[in-house]
Design an enzyme around this catalytic site. Structure first.
Site, mmCIF file in Angstrom:
data_model
loop_
_atom_site.group_PDB
_atom_site.id
_atom_site.type_symbol
_atom_site.label_atom_id
_atom_site.label_comp_id
_atom_site.label_asym_id
_atom_site.label_seq_id
_atom_site.Cartn_x
_atom_site.Cartn_y
_atom_site.Cartn_z
ATOM 1 N N ARG A 52 0.860 -1.206 0.000
ATOM 2 C CA ARG A 52 0.000 0.000 0.000
ATOM 3 C C ARG A 52 0.889 1.246 0.000
ATOM 4 O O ARG A 52 0.596 2.238 -0.657
ATOM 5 C CB ARG A 52 -0.943 0.008 1.209
ATOM 6 N N TYR A 113 -17.640 15.547 -15.016
ATOM 7 C CA TYR A 113 -18.096 14.158 -15.050
ATOM 8 C C TYR A 113 -19.126 13.969 -13.919
ATOM 9 O O TYR A 113 -18.893 14.414 -12.783
ATOM 10 C CB TYR A 113 -16.905 13.210 -14.876
ATOM 11 N N ASP A 188 -8.511 18.277 -13.849
ATOM 12 C CA ASP A 188 -8.769 16.914 -14.324
ATOM 13 C C ASP A 188 -8.437 16.926 -15.817
ATOM 14 O O ASP A 188 -9.170 17.493 -16.630
ATOM 15 C CB ASP A 188 -10.239 16.566 -14.062
ATOM 16 N N LYS A 213 -9.082 5.974 -19.042
ATOM 17 C CA LYS A 213 -9.403 6.536 -20.357
ATOM 18 C C LYS A 213 -8.157 6.524 -21.253
ATOM 19 O O LYS A 213 -7.576 5.487 -21.475
ATOM 20 C CB LYS A 213 -10.016 7.920 -20.166
HETATM 21 O O1 P1T Z 1 -14.288 6.066 -13.807
HETATM 22 P P1 P1T Z 1 -13.103 6.552 -13.003
HETATM 23 O O2 P1T Z 1 -11.811 5.957 -13.417
HETATM 24 O O3 P1T Z 1 -13.342 6.478 -11.516
HETATM 25 O O4 P1T Z 1 -12.902 8.119 -13.363
HETATM 26 C C1 P1T Z 1 -13.860 9.082 -13.095
HETATM 27 C C2 P1T Z 1 -13.752 10.206 -14.085
HETATM 28 C C3 P1T Z 1 -13.056 11.349 -13.743
HETATM 29 N N1 P1T Z 1 -12.909 12.385 -14.602
HETATM 30 C C4 P1T Z 1 -13.425 12.341 -15.830
HETATM 31 C C5 P1T Z 1 -13.249 13.514 -16.747
HETATM 32 C C6 P1T Z 1 -14.126 11.211 -16.262
HETATM 33 O O5 P1T Z 1 -14.615 11.207 -17.509
HETATM 34 C C7 P1T Z 1 -14.302 10.115 -15.374
HETATM 35 C C8 P1T Z 1 -15.063 8.902 -15.769
HETATM 36 N N2 P1T Z 1 -15.911 9.097 -16.861
HETATM 37 C C9 P1T Z 1 -16.708 8.156 -17.454
HETATM 38 C C10 P1T Z 1 -16.791 6.889 -17.041
HETATM 39 C C11 P1T Z 1 -17.484 8.636 -18.612
HETATM 40 O O6 P1T Z 1 -17.965 7.824 -19.424
HETATM 41 O O7 P1T Z 1 -17.613 9.864 -18.762
#
Ligand code: P1T
Length: 400
Positions: A52, A113, A188, A213
Site C-alpha cells: 500500500r 463528469y 482533471d 481513459k
Molecule cells: O471512472 P473513473 O476511473 O473512476 O474516473 C472518473 C472520471 C473522472 N474524470 C473524468 C473527466 C471522467 O470522464 C471520469 C469517468 N468518466 C466516465 C466513465 C465517462 O464515461 O464519462
C-alpha cells in the site's frame, strides 16, 4: 534512459521515468505482486515495507505520468517523482479532496463528469461539510467573481465532460492565486492527456487523470493518477495515498504503463479522426449543433489553439428529433459501441442524460444544456471513413 536531457513527449511516453530492472536488465518492470517485503532488522529494509505504501511497479507508472505532466519533483525528493496512482479516477479525486479541511470552500466547473459531482455534492458536502460552488469557469469574468480569498480548492475539467467547454488554465491559476496564494488549483486532464495539454505549465498545482481513459487506452483497466507540482505537495499526497489506501494494484499499474507507450501515436490518430467526424457532423442536416474544440465554430477555438497541442478525440453533438431520434441513433451504430467510458482505441458512444450524467439533478442538467438530444462520441482509432459511414447509416435509420 538517461533523463538528464529533456525529451519531447513522443519519446517520454516510451522512456519517461523508466530504467532497466537492475538484476536482469529487463526493459519493462516486473509485476511485483508481493504484499509485503522482508526486513533485515526492524526498520532496516530496501525502501519497501508494504505494498500500500511502496510498490516498484506502481512507482514505474507514477514516475512515467509525473514526467509526462512535467512535474519538477526528482526521484531524490520522492521515489515516484510526485506521481500517485489510485484504484480509479474517483479514488484519486476522493483522496485529493482530503487536502482541504472540513467546511472548506471548493469552487468547481459547473460541467463535470457526473461521478465527480456526485462525490462532491452527495458525499463530501455531508461528510466533509464542503461549501461547494459550481460556476461556469470557462468565463473569466465569472472566475473573477467566484474565486475569492475564501476559496481553498478550484477544480476544473478542460475540455469538460460532456459539453466540451474549455477553461483558460493560465487565467484561472493567476486569478485564484491572486485572491488566495494558498489555494489549490486542480485540473482533471482526462480528456486532453499530457500529450495535448500540461496544466502545471500554466500554474496549476495538481493534475488528475482517470487513467481508465486515454492513458491506458484499451478499455481493460480502471485507474486514476495524480501529479503534484512540487516536493511539499508531493509529501502531503504521499501521506494521504498511504493513509487512505485506495492505491492502484501492481497488475493494473503494469497494464497502464504498457498502454501509455502508445499514447502519443494514439492521440495523433484520435485528433485526426475526431476532426473528420466533427466536420462531417457539422455539415449534416440531422445535426443541430456540434461541439468540438477543433472547429472554428467552437466559442473557444482560439483558446484551444493557444492552450492545446491538438483538439482530442471527444466530440459532442445535438441530434434533431430529441430522445426518440437519439435512441434510434444509439441503437443503430455498429462501429461506435454504446457504452460508458471514453478514450480507448474503440469508438464509443454515450447518452449522458441517461448514462454517465444520470446522477446530475435534472434541473442542473437542463440549466447546463445536457439535453436528451445530446450525444457524446469518443472517436476511436479505427478507419475514419468507417466511423463516418457508421454515423451516416445510423442517421438514415433515424430518418428525416
Ligand atoms: O471512472 P473513473 O476511473 O473512476 O474516473 C472518473 C472520471 C473522472 N474524470 C473524468 C473527466 C471522467 O470522464 C471520469 C469517468 N468518466 C466516465 C466513465 C465517462 O464515461 O464519462
Amino acid at each position: 534512459m538517461n533523463d538528464k536531457h529533456p525529451k519531447r513527449p513522443g519519446t517520454r511516453v516510451i522512456h519517461g521515468g523508466q530504467r532497466p530492472e537492475p538484476i536482469t536488465g529487463a526493459i519493462m518492470p516486473p509485476i511485483f505482486t508481493a504484499a509485503t517485503y522482508v526486513q533485515e532488522s526492524p526498520g532496516q529494509h530496501k525502501g519497501f515495507e508494504y505494498t500500500r505504501s511502496h510498490n516498484p511497479t506502481r512507482y514505474a507508472l507514477e514516475r512515467m505520468v509525473a514526467t509526462l505532466e512535467g512535474s519538477p519533483v526528482t526521484e531524490e525528493q520522492d521515489p515516484s517523482c510526485g506521481g500517485f496512482a489510485f484504484a480509479s479516477g474517483l479514488a484519486a479525486t476522493a483522496t485529493l479532496l482530503e487536502l482541504v479541511d472540513h467546511g472548506s470552500r471548493v469552487v468547481a466547473m459547473d460541467d463535470l463528469y457526473g461521478g465527480t459531482r456526485r462525490l462532491m455534492s452527495q458525499v463530501r458536502a455531508r461528510t466533509q461539510g464542503l461549501d461547494l460552488c459550481y460556476a461556469d469557469l470557462s468565463d473569466n469574468t465569472v472566475c473573477t467573481e467566484v474565486l475569492t480569498s475564501e476559496t481553498r480548492m478550484v477544480w476544473v475539467e478542460t475540455p469538460t465532460n460532456p459539453l466540451m467547454k474549455l477553461a483558460d488554465l493560465a487565467a484561472i491559476a493567476s486569478i485564484a492565486k491572486a485572491a488566495n496564494p494558498d489555494v489549490l488549483v486542480v485540473c482533471d486532464n482526462t480528456f486532453a492527456t499530457p500529450i495535448l495539454q500540461r496544466p502545471l505549465e500554466h500554474g496549476f498545482d495538481i493534475v488528475m487523470h482517470s487513467s481508465t481513459k486515454y492513458l491506458n487506452g484499451h478499455s481493460d483497466v480502471v485507474g486514476g493518477v495524480v501529479v503534484a507540482k512540487d516536493a511539499a505537495l508531493t509529501e502531503r499526497l504521499r501521506f494521504l495515498q498511504n493513509a487512505i489506501g485506495s492505491v492502484m494494484g501492481p497488475m493494473d499499474a503494469y497494464m497502464t504503463l504498457r498502454g501509455i507507450k502508445t499514447l502519443d501515436v494514439r492521440m495523433e490518430r484520435h485528433n485526426r479522426n475526431a476532426q473528420l467526424v466533427a466536420e462531417f457532423l457539422e455539415g449534416h442536416p440531422q445535426v443541430e449543433r456540434v461541439v468540438y474544440p477543433g472547429l472554428a465554430s467552437h466559442p473557444q477555438h482560439e483558446l484551444a489553439r493557444r492552450q492545446m497541442d491538438g483538439f482530442g478525440g471527444m466530440v459532442t453533438f445535438f441530434i434533431r428529433g430529441g430522445l426518440d431520434a437519439a435512441r434510434t441513433m444509439l441503437e443503430s451504430l455498429e462501429v461506435f459501441q454504446l457504452a460508458e467510458s471514453l478514450g480507448a482505441v474503440e469508438s464509443l458512444v454515450n447518452h449522458p442524460a441517461i448514462m454517465t450524467h444520470a446522477s446530475v439533478p435534472p434541473e442542473t442538467r437542463a440549466a447546463l444544456g445536457i439535453s436528451d438530444s445530446l450525444i457524446r462520441l469518443s472517436v476511436g482509432i479505427e478507419d475514419a471513413q468507417d466511423q463516418i459511414d457508421d454515423l451516416e447509416r445510423a442517421f438514415t435509420a433515424v430518418g428525416g
